[in-house]
Design an enzyme around this catalytic site. Sequence first.
Site, PDB file in Angstrom:
ATOM      1  N   LYS A 240      -3.685   5.722  -3.804  1.00 45.24           N
ATOM      2  CA  LYS A 240      -4.945   6.347  -3.300  1.00 45.24           C
ATOM      3  C   LYS A 240      -5.033   7.406  -4.368  1.00 45.24           C
ATOM      4  O   LYS A 240      -4.006   8.119  -5.153  1.00 45.24           O
ATOM      5  CB  LYS A 240      -4.423   7.082  -1.883  1.00 45.24           C
ATOM      6  CG  LYS A 240      -4.375   5.711  -1.196  1.00 45.24           C
ATOM      7  CD  LYS A 240      -3.971   6.234   0.420  1.00 45.24           C
ATOM      8  CE  LYS A 240      -4.070   4.962   1.259  1.00 45.24           C
ATOM      9  NZ  LYS A 240      -2.674   4.179   0.806  1.00 45.24           N
TER      10      LYS A 240
ATOM     11  N   TYR B 153       2.285  10.397   0.711  1.00 46.68           N
ATOM     12  CA  TYR B 153       3.441   9.714   1.730  1.00 46.68           C
ATOM     13  C   TYR B 153       4.589  10.247   1.207  1.00 46.68           C
ATOM     14  O   TYR B 153       5.243   9.723   0.065  1.00 46.68           O
ATOM     15  CB  TYR B 153       3.377   8.175   1.424  1.00 46.68           C
ATOM     16  CG  TYR B 153       2.057   7.793   2.066  1.00 46.68           C
ATOM     17  CD1 TYR B 153       1.464   8.289   2.865  1.00 46.68           C
ATOM     18  CD2 TYR B 153       1.702   6.460   1.736  1.00 46.68           C
ATOM     19  CE1 TYR B 153       0.217   7.711   3.503  1.00 46.68           C
ATOM     20  CE2 TYR B 153       0.555   5.700   2.463  1.00 46.68           C
ATOM     21  CZ  TYR B 153      -0.185   6.606   3.195  1.00 46.68           C
ATOM     22  OH  TYR B 153      -1.370   5.918   3.625  1.00 46.68           O
TER      23      TYR B 153
ATOM     24  N   ASP C  41       0.817  -1.220  -0.052  1.00 44.43           N
ATOM     25  CA  ASP C  41       0.038  -0.112   0.105  1.00 44.43           C
ATOM     26  C   ASP C  41       0.766   1.268  -0.187  1.00 44.43           C
ATOM     27  O   ASP C  41       1.708   1.282   0.930  1.00 44.43           O
ATOM     28  CB  ASP C  41      -0.965  -0.242   1.224  1.00 44.43           C
ATOM     29  CG  ASP C  41      -1.851   1.276   1.443  1.00 44.43           C
ATOM     30  OD1 ASP C  41      -2.884   1.544   0.765  1.00 44.43           O
ATOM     31  OD2 ASP C  41      -1.077   2.423   2.300  1.00 44.43           O
TER      32      ASP C  41
END
Length: 339
Positions: A86, A60, A55
């Site tokens: 995402k 990030y 993930d």
Amino acid sequence: MSKEFERRRVGKTSLTVPTFGYGSAHLGELYNLVTEEESKATIDAAWNAGVRLYDTAPWYGLGLSEHRLGFGLRHRPRNEYQLVTKVGRVLERPFDPATFKSEMWLGGLPFQHRYDYTYDGVMRSYEQSMMRLGLNTIDALVIHDLDAAYQGPDFGYRKKDLAHSGIKALEELKRWGDIKAIGMGINTTEALETVAPIVDLDFVLVAMPYTLLDQGPLHTGMADCVKRGVSVIIGSPLASGILATGSGSTSKYGYANASEEIQKKVRGIEEVCRTHDVKLPAAALQFVLAHPAVVSEIPGAVKPSEVEANVASHHAPIPRAFWAELKEKALIDKDAPTP
């Protein structure tokens, strides 16, 4: 030889995932700087331990986690692992590149972000992610950080952007076979109960509300997921730190210093752990998987030793009497499913 992880189906989709994965947020340098060598060694350790669910997110490290995870995975057989990233943020050149510094990430890359939950924003985010990863397929996309704490006064219209526009992009990508599942990242119990239901989802990625320390949504949001056939991936089974490190002055909970109330509860759980010779991280990682909605968990790590410790915790034997005593002492909800 690495042990295999049980696989569970995500919602009503064709996607199955192992019960244990790797969350790469810390490769974006949240608390500490991470060298390229450390990043590669950590991803290699995860692979060698049998981890096949990974993930990441544009947020990030402002793209750094995706770059690093892609570098660590792109030479692996693509049909042997599942990859999740995402949508909801688009990365851009800063207004002033010479002075740019991220307010959130200690390191990361020199890009600014803007929220965009529209059709075009979702498609652009998806395409940017594939470029950063260096991979041309992504198994699932997660709607990221659509909650009041992040969005502030823009929360209302961004929910409308998703419901009237952005979800159409995700549904198209799934219908075309580009992705297999649609998820939403959830940071609070309130968001699980009020934001997740605004669009049709295959799963929610729950970052803090359901852990060994907090079962607040057990009878509400989590129960509703079971009722609607929406799966749950637990994004922070170690509660962002304290369930890995144990209690102490530097312990983190919810991505901040742990309060005295939380420290006290952890000390109570640690006492029961000592009685039954159970390690706290093992209890944390195995507890969440007992819930019928939960299909996987994705603890983070920034060192090979942390990955190996998490995998060992996932497989460690825990006596049933341990869970019974936690309930007896009201350290977990009496109705919480346990292994």
